[in-house]
Write an enzyme that holds these catalytic residues in place. Sequence first.
Site, mmCIF file in Angstrom:
data_model
loop_
_atom_site.group_PDB
_atom_site.id
_atom_site.type_symbol
_atom_site.label_atom_id
_atom_site.label_comp_id
_atom_site.label_asym_id
_atom_site.label_seq_id
_atom_site.Cartn_x
_atom_site.Cartn_y
_atom_site.Cartn_z
ATOM 1 N N HIS A 76 -2.250 -7.521 31.396
ATOM 2 C CA HIS A 76 -3.578 -7.083 30.932
ATOM 3 C C HIS A 76 -3.956 -7.896 29.693
ATOM 4 O O HIS A 76 -3.113 -8.175 28.843
ATOM 5 C CB HIS A 76 -3.558 -5.585 30.610
ATOM 6 C CG HIS A 76 -4.940 -5.025 30.440
ATOM 7 N ND1 HIS A 76 -5.678 -5.240 29.302
ATOM 8 C CD2 HIS A 76 -5.721 -4.299 31.278
ATOM 9 C CE1 HIS A 76 -6.865 -4.647 29.448
ATOM 10 N NE2 HIS A 76 -6.911 -4.072 30.640
ATOM 11 N N GLU A 82 -9.911 -9.860 35.872
ATOM 12 C CA GLU A 82 -10.598 -9.195 34.767
ATOM 13 C C GLU A 82 -11.035 -10.233 33.732
ATOM 14 O O GLU A 82 -10.244 -10.593 32.853
ATOM 15 C CB GLU A 82 -9.660 -8.194 34.090
ATOM 16 C CG GLU A 82 -9.166 -7.092 34.979
ATOM 17 C CD GLU A 82 -8.868 -5.824 34.191
ATOM 18 O OE1 GLU A 82 -9.467 -4.794 34.509
ATOM 19 O OE2 GLU A 82 -8.061 -5.873 33.243
ATOM 20 N N GLU A 135 -5.394 -7.153 27.040
ATOM 21 C CA GLU A 135 -5.118 -6.520 25.738
ATOM 22 C C GLU A 135 -3.653 -6.698 25.344
ATOM 23 O O GLU A 135 -3.316 -6.723 24.168
ATOM 24 C CB GLU A 135 -5.513 -5.029 25.796
ATOM 25 C CG GLU A 135 -7.029 -4.862 25.762
ATOM 26 C CD GLU A 135 -7.556 -3.577 26.393
ATOM 27 O OE1 GLU A 135 -6.762 -2.662 26.684
ATOM 28 O OE2 GLU A 135 -8.788 -3.495 26.603
ATOM 29 N N LYS A 188 -5.552 3.316 29.191
ATOM 30 C CA LYS A 188 -5.214 2.647 27.924
ATOM 31 C C LYS A 188 -4.505 3.636 26.990
ATOM 32 O O LYS A 188 -3.794 4.501 27.467
ATOM 33 C CB LYS A 188 -6.475 2.061 27.284
ATOM 34 C CG LYS A 188 -7.314 1.260 28.272
ATOM 35 C CD LYS A 188 -8.368 0.460 27.598
ATOM 36 C CE LYS A 188 -9.240 -0.188 28.660
ATOM 37 N NZ LYS A 188 -9.787 -1.448 28.263
ATOM 38 N N GLY A 237 -14.688 -3.796 28.498
ATOM 39 C CA GLY A 237 -15.185 -2.925 27.431
ATOM 40 C C GLY A 237 -16.484 -3.385 26.783
ATOM 41 O O GLY A 237 -16.872 -2.867 25.739
ATOM 42 N N SER A 290 -15.724 -3.397 32.682
ATOM 43 C CA SER A 290 -16.947 -2.598 32.496
ATOM 44 C C SER A 290 -17.507 -1.982 33.781
ATOM 45 O O SER A 290 -18.720 -1.779 33.883
ATOM 46 C CB SER A 290 -18.040 -3.426 31.812
ATOM 47 O OG SER A 290 -17.642 -3.781 30.504
ATOM 48 N N ASN A 327 -7.300 2.890 34.405
ATOM 49 C CA ASN A 327 -6.458 2.470 33.281
ATOM 50 C C ASN A 327 -6.902 3.264 32.053
ATOM 51 O O ASN A 327 -7.957 2.995 31.485
ATOM 52 C CB ASN A 327 -6.639 0.956 33.038
ATOM 53 C CG ASN A 327 -5.901 0.493 31.787
ATOM 54 O OD1 ASN A 327 -5.051 1.207 31.257
ATOM 55 N ND2 ASN A 327 -6.230 -0.690 31.312
HETATM 56 C C1 PEP Z 1 -9.434 -2.457 31.750
HETATM 57 O O1 PEP Z 1 -8.927 -1.879 30.815
HETATM 58 O O2 PEP Z 1 -8.719 -3.046 32.563
HETATM 59 C C2 PEP Z 1 -10.891 -2.455 31.877
HETATM 60 C C3 PEP Z 1 -11.425 -3.096 32.880
HETATM 61 O O3 PEP Z 1 -11.593 -1.759 30.939
HETATM 62 P P1 PEP Z 1 -13.164 -1.375 30.996
HETATM 63 O O4 PEP Z 1 -13.440 -0.829 32.364
HETATM 64 O O5 PEP Z 1 -13.327 -0.345 29.930
HETATM 65 O O6 PEP Z 1 -13.925 -2.620 30.748
#
Ligand code: PEP
Length: 240
Positions: free
Chosen positions: A95, A164, A97, A8, A170, A201, A6
């Site tokens: 997601h 998640e 975000e 982003k 992050g 992460s 992803n």
């Molecule tokens: C994500 O954006 O779905 C995600 C898991 O980000 P990160 O790996 O940076 O935590």
Amino acid sequence: MYFIANWKMFGGLNSLNSLHKVMKFFKTFKKKRIVKVIYCPPNTLIRPMTKKLKNSKIEVGAQNCHEKLEYGAFTGSVNSKMLKSVGAKYVIIGHSEVRKAGENNRLINLKIKNSLSSGLKVIFCIGETLKEKRKKLTKKVLNQQIASGLKKIKKSKNILIAYEPVWAIGTGIIPKKKELFETITFIKKKIKNLKVLYGGSVNSDNINQLKLIENIDGFLIGGASQDHKKFIDIIKKTYN
Ligand code: PEP
């Protein structure tokens, strides 16, 4: 095992330059038959990325879509049909975000339904916040997200679940092994026969711990997926 990148809101055309290295790695990777790699770049890169990856088994997805199936006066939006028409095969829905920016479970449900009917596969994200975790509400929250997100939708192999935890995205923090195993088991009991991935992460260091959790069907990777070396490393280490 799924490895979903992803990106982003990162990346311009020059970010595609390193893709040939990922393609080269994947072509000779011994486990390639049991591995699925999917890139979800910003919408601006879907078409050029699809072209670059044309001769590879790596697929492309989008990170979100508008809930409506028809064209309309929705400035700044793109629907699932439009994503499909430029080569996307998957779309991430729900997601955290996007949820944080106002997307609710009802909209998520509509987006999933319409994306499936456009012929996209859906990566449906669920996860609790830190506050909810502290209040021991994880299962309740996941239950609600699953029930309303998948309302009146026939479970199909075209839906992947990405668990998640919001507090892990992050932050560099990942759940404890036992905790993650139990949560994934809980999700799999709720929605049988669907793949459940973990996201939050994931990096080339903690993959050695995460790969030991037997019920995880893959990873949704944000930050670390933008660097091709780290992304390749995560895939390699999963099988070392
Ligand atoms: C994500 O954006 O779905 C995600 C898991 O980000 P990160 O790996 O940076 O935590």
